[in-house]
Scaffold this motif. Structure first.
Motif, PDB file in Angstrom:
ATOM      1  N   ARG A 138       0.831  -1.207   0.000  1.00 24.93           N
ATOM      2  CA  ARG A 138       0.000   0.000   0.000  1.00 24.93           C
ATOM      3  C   ARG A 138       0.866   1.256   0.000  1.00 24.93           C
ATOM      4  NH1 ARG A 138      -2.384  -1.004   4.351  1.00 24.93           N
ATOM      5  NH2 ARG A 138      -4.152  -2.212   3.575  1.00 24.93           N
ATOM      6  N   GLN A 139       2.015   1.194   0.682  1.00 28.70           N
ATOM      7  CA  GLN A 139       2.920   2.346   0.682  1.00 28.70           C
ATOM      8  C   GLN A 139       3.516   2.575  -0.706  1.00 28.70           C
ATOM      9  OE1 GLN A 139       5.788   1.726   3.828  1.00 28.70           O
ATOM     10  NE2 GLN A 139       4.176   1.413   5.353  1.00 28.70           N
ATOM     11  N   LEU A 140       3.793   1.484  -1.419  1.00 28.54           N
ATOM     12  CA  LEU A 140       4.339   1.606  -2.767  1.00 28.54           C
ATOM     13  C   LEU A 140       3.282   2.085  -3.753  1.00 28.54           C
ATOM     14  CD1 LEU A 140       6.426  -1.702  -2.892  1.00 28.54           C
ATOM     15  CD2 LEU A 140       7.346   0.624  -2.766  1.00 28.54           C
ATOM     16  N   VAL A 141       2.070   1.533  -3.620  1.00 27.27           N
ATOM     17  CA  VAL A 141       0.967   1.859  -4.531  1.00 27.27           C
ATOM     18  C   VAL A 141      -0.265   2.125  -3.657  1.00 27.27           C
ATOM     19  CG1 VAL A 141      -0.451   1.051  -6.453  1.00 27.27           C
ATOM     20  CG2 VAL A 141       1.964   0.397  -6.325  1.00 27.27           C
ATOM     21  N   PRO A 142      -0.532   3.384  -3.316  1.00 28.97           N
ATOM     22  CA  PRO A 142      -1.593   3.700  -2.343  1.00 28.97           C
ATOM     23  C   PRO A 142      -2.984   3.199  -2.711  1.00 28.97           C
ATOM     24  CG  PRO A 142      -0.133   5.581  -2.627  1.00 28.97           C
ATOM     25  CD  PRO A 142       0.249   4.569  -3.677  1.00 28.97           C
ATOM     26  N   ASP A 143      -3.279   3.048  -3.993  1.00 28.82           N
ATOM     27  CA  ASP A 143      -4.623   2.592  -4.368  1.00 28.82           C
ATOM     28  C   ASP A 143      -4.728   1.074  -4.470  1.00 28.82           C
ATOM     29  OD1 ASP A 143      -3.081   2.383  -6.641  1.00 28.82           O
ATOM     30  OD2 ASP A 143      -4.581   3.197  -8.008  1.00 28.82           O
ATOM     31  N   LEU A 144      -3.756   0.343  -3.901  1.00 27.57           N
ATOM     32  CA  LEU A 144      -3.775  -1.121  -3.962  1.00 27.57           C
ATOM     33  C   LEU A 144      -5.058  -1.718  -3.377  1.00 27.57           C
ATOM     34  CD1 LEU A 144      -2.134  -3.600  -4.835  1.00 27.57           C
ATOM     35  CD2 LEU A 144      -1.052  -3.584  -2.579  1.00 27.57           C
ATOM     36  N   PRO A 145      -5.594  -1.211  -2.246  1.00 30.26           N
ATOM     37  CA  PRO A 145      -6.862  -1.775  -1.745  1.00 30.26           C
ATOM     38  C   PRO A 145      -8.003  -1.669  -2.747  1.00 30.26           C
ATOM     39  CG  PRO A 145      -5.793  -0.489  -0.030  1.00 30.26           C
ATOM     40  CD  PRO A 145      -5.035  -0.225  -1.296  1.00 30.26           C
ATOM     41  N   ARG A 146      -7.984  -0.651  -3.606  1.00 26.69           N
ATOM     42  CA  ARG A 146      -9.028  -0.528  -4.625  1.00 26.69           C
ATOM     43  C   ARG A 146      -8.950  -1.677  -5.626  1.00 26.69           C
ATOM     44  NH1 ARG A 146     -12.012   3.940  -5.076  1.00 26.69           N
ATOM     45  NH2 ARG A 146     -11.554   5.697  -3.691  1.00 26.69           N
ATOM     46  N   LEU A 147      -7.736  -2.131  -5.909  1.00 30.79           N
ATOM     47  CA  LEU A 147      -7.566  -3.293  -6.783  1.00 30.79           C
ATOM     48  C   LEU A 147      -8.215  -4.525  -6.165  1.00 30.79           C
ATOM     49  CD1 LEU A 147      -6.230  -4.900  -9.137  1.00 30.79           C
ATOM     50  CD2 LEU A 147      -4.192  -5.058  -7.696  1.00 30.79           C
ATOM     51  N   ALA A 148      -8.003  -4.729  -4.860  1.00 26.79           N
ATOM     52  CA  ALA A 148      -8.604  -5.881  -4.181  1.00 26.79           C
ATOM     53  C   ALA A 148     -10.126  -5.806  -4.231  1.00 26.79           C
ATOM     54  CB  ALA A 148      -8.120  -5.940  -2.734  1.00 26.79           C
ATOM     55  N   LEU A 149     -10.675  -4.625  -3.996  1.00 29.11           N
ATOM     56  CA  LEU A 149     -12.130  -4.456  -4.046  1.00 29.11           C
ATOM     57  C   LEU A 149     -12.653  -4.675  -5.463  1.00 29.11           C
ATOM     58  CD1 LEU A 149     -12.468  -1.313  -1.774  1.00 29.11           C
ATOM     59  CD2 LEU A 149     -13.266  -3.619  -1.227  1.00 29.11           C
ATOM     60  N   SER A 150     -11.913  -4.194  -6.451  1.00 32.58           N
ATOM     61  CA  SER A 150     -12.315  -4.342  -7.839  1.00 32.58           C
ATOM     62  C   SER A 150     -12.327  -5.810  -8.253  1.00 32.58           C
ATOM     63  CB  SER A 150     -11.357  -3.546  -8.729  1.00 32.58           C
ATOM     64  OG  SER A 150     -11.855  -3.403 -10.027  1.00 32.58           O
ATOM     65  N   ASN A 151     -11.333  -6.548  -7.781  1.00 27.02           N
ATOM     66  CA  ASN A 151     -11.265  -7.974  -8.082  1.00 27.02           C
ATOM     67  C   ASN A 151     -12.420  -8.726  -7.435  1.00 27.02           C
ATOM     68  OD1 ASN A 151      -9.416 -10.184  -9.222  1.00 27.02           O
ATOM     69  ND2 ASN A 151      -9.800 -10.896  -7.143  1.00 27.02           N
ATOM     70  N   ARG A 152     -12.744  -8.355  -6.193  1.00 25.96           N
ATOM     71  CA  ARG A 152     -13.854  -9.000  -5.484  1.00 25.96           C
ATOM     72  C   ARG A 152     -15.182  -8.730  -6.182  1.00 25.96           C
ATOM     73  NH1 ARG A 152     -13.454 -13.188  -1.965  1.00 25.96           N
ATOM     74  NH2 ARG A 152     -15.118 -13.190  -0.438  1.00 25.96           N
ATOM     75  N   ALA A 153     -15.336  -7.501  -6.679  1.00 27.49           N
ATOM     76  CA  ALA A 153     -16.569  -7.148  -7.380  1.00 27.49           C
ATOM     77  C   ALA A 153     -16.687  -7.931  -8.696  1.00 27.49           C
ATOM     78  CB  ALA A 153     -16.605  -5.646  -7.652  1.00 27.49           C
ATOM     79  N   PHE A 154     -15.560  -8.141  -9.380  1.00 29.60           N
ATOM     80  CA  PHE A 154     -15.587  -8.964 -10.597  1.00 29.60           C
ATOM     81  C   PHE A 154     -16.029 -10.381 -10.277  1.00 29.60           C
ATOM     82  CE2 PHE A 154     -13.156 -12.185 -13.004  1.00 29.60           C
ATOM     83  CZ  PHE A 154     -13.845 -12.091 -14.208  1.00 29.60           C
ATOM     84  N   LEU A 155     -15.515 -10.945  -9.187  1.00 29.29           N
ATOM     85  CA  LEU A 155     -15.916 -12.285  -8.784  1.00 29.29           C
ATOM     86  C   LEU A 155     -17.425 -12.358  -8.606  1.00 29.29           C
ATOM     87  CD1 LEU A 155     -15.283 -15.172  -7.685  1.00 29.29           C
ATOM     88  CD2 LEU A 155     -15.059 -14.119  -5.424  1.00 29.29           C
ATOM     89  N   ARG A 156     -17.988 -11.384  -7.914  1.00 35.40           N
ATOM     90  CA  ARG A 156     -19.432 -11.373  -7.673  1.00 35.40           C
ATOM     91  C   ARG A 156     -20.214 -11.347  -8.990  1.00 35.40           C
ATOM     92  NH1 ARG A 156     -19.868  -6.543  -5.748  1.00 35.40           N
ATOM     93  NH2 ARG A 156     -20.792  -5.651  -7.631  1.00 35.40           N
ATOM     94  N   ARG A 157     -19.793 -10.499  -9.911  1.00 34.39           N
ATOM     95  CA  ARG A 157     -20.514 -10.378 -11.184  1.00 34.39           C
ATOM     96  C   ARG A 157     -20.366 -11.641 -12.014  1.00 34.39           C
ATOM     97  NH1 ARG A 157     -17.669  -5.517 -10.978  1.00 34.39           N
ATOM     98  NH2 ARG A 157     -16.482  -5.951 -12.884  1.00 34.39           N
ATOM     99  N   ALA A 158     -19.177 -12.241 -11.995  1.00 37.76           N
ATOM    100  CA  ALA A 158     -18.955 -13.462 -12.772  1.00 37.76           C
ATOM    101  C   ALA A 158     -19.818 -14.603 -12.248  1.00 37.76           C
ATOM    102  CB  ALA A 158     -17.478 -13.843 -12.737  1.00 37.76           C
ATOM    103  N   VAL A 159     -19.910 -14.735 -10.929  1.00 32.06           N
ATOM    104  CA  VAL A 159     -20.737 -15.803 -10.348  1.00 32.06           C
ATOM    105  C   VAL A 159     -22.192 -15.612 -10.758  1.00 32.06           C
ATOM    106  CG1 VAL A 159     -21.633 -16.739  -8.184  1.00 32.06           C
ATOM    107  CG2 VAL A 159     -19.190 -16.283  -8.424  1.00 32.06           C
ATOM    108  N   ARG A 160     -22.694 -14.408 -10.679  1.00 29.91           N
ATOM    109  CA  ARG A 160     -24.078 -14.153 -11.079  1.00 29.91           C
ATOM    110  C   ARG A 160     -24.284 -14.463 -12.556  1.00 29.91           C
ATOM    111  NH1 ARG A 160     -24.985  -8.300  -8.077  1.00 29.91           N
ATOM    112  NH2 ARG A 160     -25.274  -9.113  -5.958  1.00 29.91           N
ATOM    113  N   PHE A 161     -23.318 -14.090 -13.379  1.00 33.02           N
ATOM    114  CA  PHE A 161     -23.415 -14.378 -14.807  1.00 33.02           C
ATOM    115  C   PHE A 161     -23.458 -15.882 -15.053  1.00 33.02           C
ATOM    116  CE2 PHE A 161     -21.375 -15.424 -18.845  1.00 33.02           C
ATOM    117  CZ  PHE A 161     -22.165 -14.709 -19.746  1.00 33.02           C
ATOM    118  N   PHE A 162     -22.623 -16.638 -14.353  1.00 30.28           N
ATOM    119  CA  PHE A 162     -22.600 -18.088 -14.509  1.00 30.28           C
ATOM    120  C   PHE A 162     -23.965 -18.690 -14.155  1.00 30.28           C
ATOM    121  CE2 PHE A 162     -17.772 -19.130 -13.995  1.00 30.28           C
ATOM    122  CZ  PHE A 162     -17.493 -18.314 -15.074  1.00 30.28           C
ATOM    123  N   VAL A 163     -24.530 -18.240 -13.040  1.00 32.19           N
ATOM    124  CA  VAL A 163     -25.832 -18.778 -12.633  1.00 32.19           C
ATOM    125  C   VAL A 163     -26.883 -18.473 -13.701  1.00 32.19           C
ATOM    126  CG1 VAL A 163     -27.653 -18.689 -10.893  1.00 32.19           C
ATOM    127  CG2 VAL A 163     -25.261 -18.637 -10.182  1.00 32.19           C
TER     128      VAL A 163
END
Length: 269
Positions: free
Chosen positions: A43-68
């Motif tokens: 996070r010190q190297l790249v301050p917006d790193l937590p946003r990447l984690a949230l973005s990845n989690r949101a993709f997972l949610r959308r992909a699961v819904r799409f699969f269903v």
């Protein structure tokens, strides 16, 4: 260092784990001090790193819904990490309680925690398995009875393939899994990329190499697209994480042109 009650015996509490670092970035509680320090360093190297984690989690949610919506009734989540709130079985079984979900991870902490929260859910389970050994992973999945490879499978490879080196052959491992599933199966892949922010990718890759036994490999778009070989691409193809079928502005955790991850979905014809 005191061992938390949820941590299995034999786990090295002095070595950071990608799964537990990801949990720390998401604000979870199933990580050790060494994982939080490694996440803070990133996070010190790249301050917006937590946003990447949230973005990845949101993709997972959308992909699961799409699969269903596409008719998938069984999910194999490889490299699942620690299944914190908003995990696959909660999303999928919230739509259809009969859906089965199997989590697979190399990290025993992730597996132990998954088994604990899945206690009493006979349609979900977790195995300790290594993506670098796909035959063993598939054999274990069959043995659980949760995955029937004679029917289409929803295969999730979310934020895991960048933990494999080029020598591990990540695209070949995806191909091995594709060969094992029936037509109508789907795959969702997200992967860290050096395409848009090469300097930040270099900083994070070097930090991971110095602090963890598991390297993190940022790859160009062409290498990530190669992992979908043999799968029919689903629109909009391989794109930045927040641009894969966002459902609302809430999914746009990262500004366009700034994501450190690419993602896509494919279907086996």
């Amino acid at each position: 260092m005191n061992r938390p009650s949820w941590a299995p015996e034999g786990v090295d509490m002095h070595q950071p784990s990608p799964a537990r670092m990801y949990d720390a970035l998401l604000g979870g509680s199933h990580n050790f001090e060494v994982d939080r320090k490694a996440a803070d360093m990133g996070r010190q190297l790249v301050p917006d790193l937590p946003r990447l984690a949230l973005s990845n989690r949101a993709f997972l949610r959308r992909a699961v819904r799409f699969f269903v919506e596409a008719g998938i009734t069984q999910f194999l989540d490889v490299g699942s990490g620690i299944p914190t709130a908003g995990n696959v079985h909660e999303i999928a079984q919230g739509i259809d309680p009969e859906i089965t979900v199997l989590y697979a991870d190399i990290d025993p902490v992730a597996v132990a925690h998954a088994r604990a929260i899945l206690h009493g859910n006979d349609r979900a389970g977790a195995i300790e398995a290594d993506l670098r050994r796909p035959e063993d992973l598939l054999d274990q999945a069959r043995a659980t009875g949760l995955i029937d490879f004679d029917r289409p499978v929803g295969l999730l490879l979310v934020a895991v393939l960048h933990l494999l080196s080029d020598e591990d052959g990540p695209a070949a491992k995806v191909a091995d899994l594709r060969a094992a599933v029936r037509p109508g199966s789907h795959v969702a892949i997200s992967h860290l990329t050096s395409e848009l922010r090469p300097e930040d990718a270099g900083l994070l890759g070097a930090s991971a190499a110095s602090s963890s036994r598991v390297g993190i490999h940022f790859r160009p778009r062409s290498a990530i697209e190669a992992m979908f070989e043999g799968w029919e691409p689903v629109e909009p193809g391989v794109v930045e994480l927040p641009l894969w079928r966002p459902e609302s502005d809430r999914d746009r955790h990262e500004a366009p042109g700034r994501s450190l991850g690419l993602a896509g979905v494919g279907r086996k014809a």
